[in-house]
Scaffold this motif. Sequence first.
Motif, PDB file in Angstrom:
ATOM      1  N   HIS A   3    -164.364  56.984  -1.542  1.00  0.00           N
ATOM      2  CA  HIS A   3    -164.205  57.738  -2.707  1.00  0.00           C
ATOM      3  C   HIS A   3    -165.451  57.922  -3.406  1.00  0.00           C
ATOM      4  O   HIS A   3    -166.195  56.925  -3.178  1.00  0.00           O
ATOM      5  N   PHE A   6    -163.798  55.371  -7.969  1.00  0.00           N
ATOM      6  CA  PHE A   6    -162.357  54.946  -8.141  1.00  0.00           C
ATOM      7  C   PHE A   6    -162.039  54.367  -9.346  1.00  0.00           C
ATOM      8  O   PHE A   6    -162.671  53.348  -9.534  1.00  0.00           O
ATOM      9  N   THR A  20    -160.656  59.862  -8.223  1.00  0.00           N
ATOM     10  CA  THR A  20    -161.347  59.556  -7.003  1.00  0.00           C
ATOM     11  C   THR A  20    -162.334  60.580  -6.770  1.00  0.00           C
ATOM     12  O   THR A  20    -163.096  60.577  -5.843  1.00  0.00           O
TER      13      THR A  20
END
Length: 533
Positions: A3, A6, A20
């Motif tokens: 991601h 996060f 994300t």
Amino acid sequence: MSHEMFCFQCEQTAGCSGCTGKAGVCGKTANTAKLQDELTGALIGLARAADNTAPPKEADQLILEGLFATLTNVNFDDASLRQLTQQVREVKNSLSPLCHGCTSQCAKNDGYDLDSLWTENEDIRSLKSLLLFGMRGMAAYAFHARVLGYEDPSVTSFFYKGLFAVGYDGYAMEDLLPLVMESGKVNLECMELLDRANRETYGIPAPARVSMAIEKGPFIVISGHDLHDLEQLLKQTQGTGINIYTHGEMLPAHAYPNLRKYPHLKGNFGTAWQNQQKEFDHIPAPVLFTTNCLMPVKPSYQDRVFTTSVVAYPGMVHIGDGKDFTPVIEKALELGGYDRDVAMTGINGGTSLTTGFGHEAILAAAGTVIEGVKNGDISRFFLVGGCDGARPGRNYYTEFVKQAPKDSIILTLACGKYRFNDLDLGTVAGLPRLLDMGQCNDAYGAVKVAVALAKAFDCSVNDLPLTLVLSWYEQKAVCILLSLLHLGIRNIYLGPTLPAFVSPGVLNYLVEQFDIHPVSTPEEDIRQILGQQ
């Protein structure tokens, strides 16, 4: 992790699972989130380097500042986060100078990559998150106490112990559970320290009615939690013709005699923190943020937002440790305020608020309370408090208070009270039905009242006619919850959603051990609490 970022430390996290994308729901960018993770990793490295040593005061201060800066809605400024991380690394290197530049991965003083947390099983990750986020909240309380000259070595040392544990890969669930509960115990000690610091510095809070009207002329709005910053601002604005208005969690400042003595501390501006982007729109006055609850600043008022202490936002003027608020004062005089008195209201239309029912005020009326319970005039106490937020469903707390039995007393604290603190709930047994105990920082007072009542009724806290109905948003709510669990308090109602970082396994443990209930509807929860079918 793949991601861009996060983060799942606050209640508003995207999809109740984690932010994300390019930015979190709170407004921090993916890069800011990365820098906060790097700062946390550097703090763990500092804790490793300090293991079995006596770290200097500078290290203690950086631990508090670093953890506080990673709270939700505190620091959005990448440059200040980089600077703070560099300071942490420099102090870490000074604790183990022979290790500086060593390429061996011995984990004695190296930083920690928070991505490593995601290689853990979900229960270990959940417990480490509880521990880390709880420490972030506790660091805020310790920071406020330290500003006033109050410290507790046992509280300070736990931050090192807890950070070391977050970065240690050898712990099992049975090792981490006691640490998480210990953090609740230490946070209770920390809140007691802050309670004493505030009262010995500013006097014993007393009930006060606070106007929401804004008088014409120049004014400054001060937000956050830090009473020391407010005091410095009050001193520096004496004789300038500038009025001071509290905002959000600063409301309880009106209860302290050593702050209330300033006649230009006039009232409270607006409602809860999540409404600031609307309420500050084109405001003819500067706003000073002293702690968390800063939202991304809109263009309509970006030229009049100032930050201080651990709060920072790119492009905003930051007031340093010297606390020279001259730029804020000059902006207030430049903008001039409103040209007439302006009436403002609470969320429910009320025009004034009452605060200052600290543990001293409530326990002074203990005889009336006990007699009221014994003769049936008071049926129950509800502590309805915690953090407010923008997620739909938080009107649950407004409706709960409205529907609570008319012979019950509502205790409240923290900014969640803005959902209902302008309501006129009347009296019961000669006491106001709504008693505002103060900031989230004042949660210790609620514990003290509960323990005293249990002693008076010769029963446990869990046997009192008392139910806790809590709203959470950020990490200070996490450490308060852990303190309540440390005390063994059961049957807590928690909402508006459960924390995303609590795994099913850890949640099951908490439900089994402490009978925590996710909130449902006010009607159903009140029926369940009162034992009605």
